[in-house]
Design a protein around this motif. Structure first.
Motif, PDB file in Angstrom:
ATOM      1  N   PHE A 292       3.524  11.763   7.099  1.00 38.65           N
ATOM      2  CA  PHE A 292       4.747  11.649   6.317  1.00 38.65           C
ATOM      3  C   PHE A 292       5.276  13.030   5.960  1.00 38.65           C
ATOM      4  N   SER A 293       6.584  13.103   5.806  1.00 37.79           N
ATOM      5  CA  SER A 293       7.203  14.325   5.300  1.00 37.79           C
ATOM      6  C   SER A 293       6.891  14.466   3.823  1.00 37.79           C
ATOM      7  N   LEU A 294       7.342  15.565   3.227  1.00 34.59           N
ATOM      8  CA  LEU A 294       7.085  15.783   1.801  1.00 34.59           C
ATOM      9  C   LEU A 294       7.671  14.656   0.956  1.00 34.59           C
ATOM     10  N   LYS A 295       8.898  14.235   1.284  1.00 38.37           N
ATOM     11  CA  LYS A 295       9.500  13.121   0.544  1.00 38.37           C
ATOM     12  C   LYS A 295       8.719  11.835   0.769  1.00 38.37           C
ATOM     13  N   GLY A 296       8.255  11.647   1.992  1.00 32.79           N
ATOM     14  CA  GLY A 296       7.449  10.467   2.285  1.00 32.79           C
ATOM     15  C   GLY A 296       6.139  10.473   1.527  1.00 32.79           C
ATOM     16  N   GLN A 297       5.525  11.649   1.419  1.00 33.03           N
ATOM     17  CA  GLN A 297       4.280  11.769   0.660  1.00 33.03           C
ATOM     18  C   GLN A 297       4.501  11.440  -0.807  1.00 33.03           C
ATOM     19  N   MET A 298       5.611  11.927  -1.365  1.00 36.96           N
ATOM     20  CA  MET A 298       5.920  11.631  -2.760  1.00 36.96           C
ATOM     21  C   MET A 298       6.175  10.134  -2.946  1.00 36.96           C
ATOM     22  N   GLY A 299       6.874   9.526  -1.988  1.00 30.86           N
ATOM     23  CA  GLY A 299       7.125   8.097  -2.058  1.00 30.86           C
ATOM     24  C   GLY A 299       5.846   7.278  -1.966  1.00 30.86           C
ATOM     25  N   MET A 300       4.970   7.658  -1.044  1.00 25.79           N
ATOM     26  CA  MET A 300       3.701   6.951  -0.902  1.00 25.79           C
ATOM     27  C   MET A 300       2.843   7.112  -2.149  1.00 25.79           C
ATOM     28  N   THR A 301       2.860   8.288  -2.744  1.00 24.23           N
ATOM     29  CA  THR A 301       2.109   8.507  -3.985  1.00 24.23           C
ATOM     30  C   THR A 301       2.620   7.593  -5.089  1.00 24.23           C
ATOM     31  N   PHE A 302       3.938   7.486  -5.210  1.00 19.31           N
ATOM     32  CA  PHE A 302       4.521   6.595  -6.213  1.00 19.31           C
ATOM     33  C   PHE A 302       4.119   5.145  -5.953  1.00 19.31           C
ATOM     34  N   LEU A 303       4.178   4.718  -4.694  1.00 20.26           N
ATOM     35  CA  LEU A 303       3.824   3.337  -4.360  1.00 20.26           C
ATOM     36  C   LEU A 303       2.348   3.049  -4.647  1.00 20.26           C
ATOM     37  N   LEU A 304       1.472   4.018  -4.367  1.00 17.17           N
ATOM     38  CA  LEU A 304       0.051   3.832  -4.649  1.00 17.17           C
ATOM     39  C   LEU A 304      -0.205   3.726  -6.145  1.00 17.17           C
ATOM     40  N   LEU A 305       0.474   4.568  -6.932  1.00 17.90           N
ATOM     41  CA  LEU A 305       0.331   4.487  -8.387  1.00 17.90           C
ATOM     42  C   LEU A 305       0.831   3.140  -8.902  1.00 17.90           C
ATOM     43  N   LEU A 306       1.946   2.680  -8.350  1.00 17.40           N
ATOM     44  CA  LEU A 306       2.489   1.381  -8.746  1.00 17.40           C
ATOM     45  C   LEU A 306       1.549   0.255  -8.348  1.00 17.40           C
ATOM     46  N   ALA A 307       0.978   0.351  -7.138  1.00 22.04           N
ATOM     47  CA  ALA A 307       0.058  -0.674  -6.655  1.00 22.04           C
ATOM     48  C   ALA A 307      -1.223  -0.711  -7.475  1.00 22.04           C
ATOM     49  N   TYR A 308      -1.565   0.403  -8.108  1.00 17.32           N
ATOM     50  CA  TYR A 308      -2.742   0.437  -8.987  1.00 17.32           C
ATOM     51  C   TYR A 308      -2.382  -0.073 -10.380  1.00 17.32           C
ATOM     52  N   TRP A 309      -1.228   0.369 -10.894  1.00 16.88           N
ATOM     53  CA  TRP A 309      -0.849   0.038 -12.256  1.00 16.88           C
ATOM     54  C   TRP A 309      -0.559  -1.450 -12.440  1.00 16.88           C
ATOM     55  N   PHE A 310       0.169  -2.040 -11.507  1.00 19.03           N
ATOM     56  CA  PHE A 310       0.635  -3.413 -11.710  1.00 19.03           C
ATOM     57  C   PHE A 310      -0.509  -4.414 -11.864  1.00 19.03           C
ATOM     58  N   PRO A 311      -1.447  -4.509 -10.902  1.00 19.54           N
ATOM     59  CA  PRO A 311      -2.522  -5.500 -11.079  1.00 19.54           C
ATOM     60  C   PRO A 311      -3.458  -5.159 -12.229  1.00 19.54           C
ATOM     61  N   MET A 312      -3.697  -3.864 -12.456  1.00 16.26           N
ATOM     62  CA  MET A 312      -4.563  -3.494 -13.573  1.00 16.26           C
ATOM     63  C   MET A 312      -3.956  -3.903 -14.912  1.00 16.26           C
ATOM     64  N   THR A 313      -2.627  -3.934 -14.974  1.00 16.74           N
ATOM     65  CA  THR A 313      -1.939  -4.266 -16.227  1.00 16.74           C
ATOM     66  C   THR A 313      -1.752  -5.761 -16.411  1.00 16.74           C
ATOM     67  N   PHE A 314      -1.441  -6.480 -15.324  1.00 20.18           N
ATOM     68  CA  PHE A 314      -1.021  -7.869 -15.462  1.00 20.18           C
ATOM     69  C   PHE A 314      -2.018  -8.896 -14.921  1.00 20.18           C
ATOM     70  N   TRP A 315      -3.016  -8.497 -14.140  1.00 17.52           N
ATOM     71  CA  TRP A 315      -3.929  -9.469 -13.535  1.00 17.52           C
ATOM     72  C   TRP A 315      -5.351  -9.326 -14.056  1.00 17.52           C
ATOM     73  N   GLY A 316      -5.473  -8.945 -15.284  1.00 16.17           N
ATOM     74  CA  GLY A 316      -6.785  -8.825 -15.912  1.00 16.17           C
ATOM     75  C   GLY A 316      -6.601  -8.305 -17.315  1.00 16.17           C
ATOM     76  N   ASP A 317      -7.686  -8.146 -18.031  1.00 17.55           N
ATOM     77  CA  ASP A 317      -7.587  -7.535 -19.354  1.00 17.55           C
ATOM     78  C   ASP A 317      -8.161  -6.121 -19.273  1.00 17.55           C
ATOM     79  N   PHE A 318      -8.343  -5.502 -20.396  1.00 16.75           N
ATOM     80  CA  PHE A 318      -8.791  -4.113 -20.404  1.00 16.75           C
ATOM     81  C   PHE A 318     -10.228  -3.989 -20.895  1.00 16.75           C
ATOM     82  N   THR A 319     -11.029  -5.016 -20.639  1.00 16.27           N
ATOM     83  CA  THR A 319     -12.450  -4.968 -20.973  1.00 16.27           C
ATOM     84  C   THR A 319     -13.250  -4.576 -19.738  1.00 16.27           C
TER      85      THR A 319
END
Length: 200
Positions: free
Chosen positions: A149-176
């Motif tokens: 990926f280009s630099l912009k692509g790398q930044m986009g992929m990083t954002f998508l990976l963070l989103l893919a981590y944040w969403f299920p951790m926040t909404f598909w479980g608790d924080f125990t």
């Protein structure tokens, strides 16, 4: 895009080597020595220091929690310098081969160190339970992103990976510890090979 490293090929980055040495010093020497001293010296100051040289159980943060992320950081920083050696190589298979070999070696070393691989008791082998394996997985993913990926692509992929981590951790479980989403994935994917525990 193999990276924009300006470091001359074949020359090591001194600051990165120093940081790596500091991290290894903490891991291999300082922490074990402090723990041994703490067993002999009973003082509030020593106890406060030792508290920072152990992982937080769940909520909170201690100095010792920096050691593993620091290794991941150094792996990422070193990648552009490592890949820049291959910028003039026509076949990308050479660099993919290097990435795959490093991934396999780190992953197997992780199983040797904490995964009971040398015990040859396959019922209790830990497939994924070590810092080295986390570094291996992170290295493989980051390398594929950086190489394709280009630099912009790398930044986009990083954002998508963070989103893919944040969403299920926040909404598909608790924080125990027992109910968070990552724990559920570990139990489902690794099953009886998770953390050396036999799950019926």
């Amino acid at each position: 895009m193999l990276g924009n490293a300006t470091q001359p090929v074949g020359q090591r980055l001194a600051s990165l080597d120093i940081l790596r040495g500091f991290d290894l010093f903490l891991l291999v020497f300082l922490q074990p020595v402090l723990v041994s001293l703490g067993a002999c010296v009973d003082s509030s100051v020593m106890n406060a220091v030792l508290y920072q040289f152990d992982h937080e159980v769940w909520e909170g943060f201690r100095f010792w929690d920096l050691v593993m992320p620091l290794f991941l950081f150094m792996t990422g920083v070193s990648m552009p310098f490592s890949f820049s050696k291959y910028e003039r190589v026509e076949s990308r298979w050479l660099i993919y081969k290097k990435v795959l070999r490093r991934f396999v070696i780190l992953f197997l070393f992780g199983m040797v160190v904490q995964g009971n691989l040398l015990g040859l008791d396959f019922k209790y082998i830990r497939l994924y339970s070590n810092t080295l394996q986390a570094i291996a997985a992170g290295y493989l993913i980051a390398a594929l992103i950086q190489l394709n990926f280009s630099l912009k692509g790398q930044m986009g992929m990083t954002f998508l990976l963070l989103l893919a981590y944040w969403f299920p951790m926040t909404f598909w479980g608790d924080f125990t510890p027992e109910g968070n989403f990552a724990e559920k994935v570990d139990r489902f994917v690794l099953g009886r090979f998770r953390d050396g525990v036999y799950w019926n």
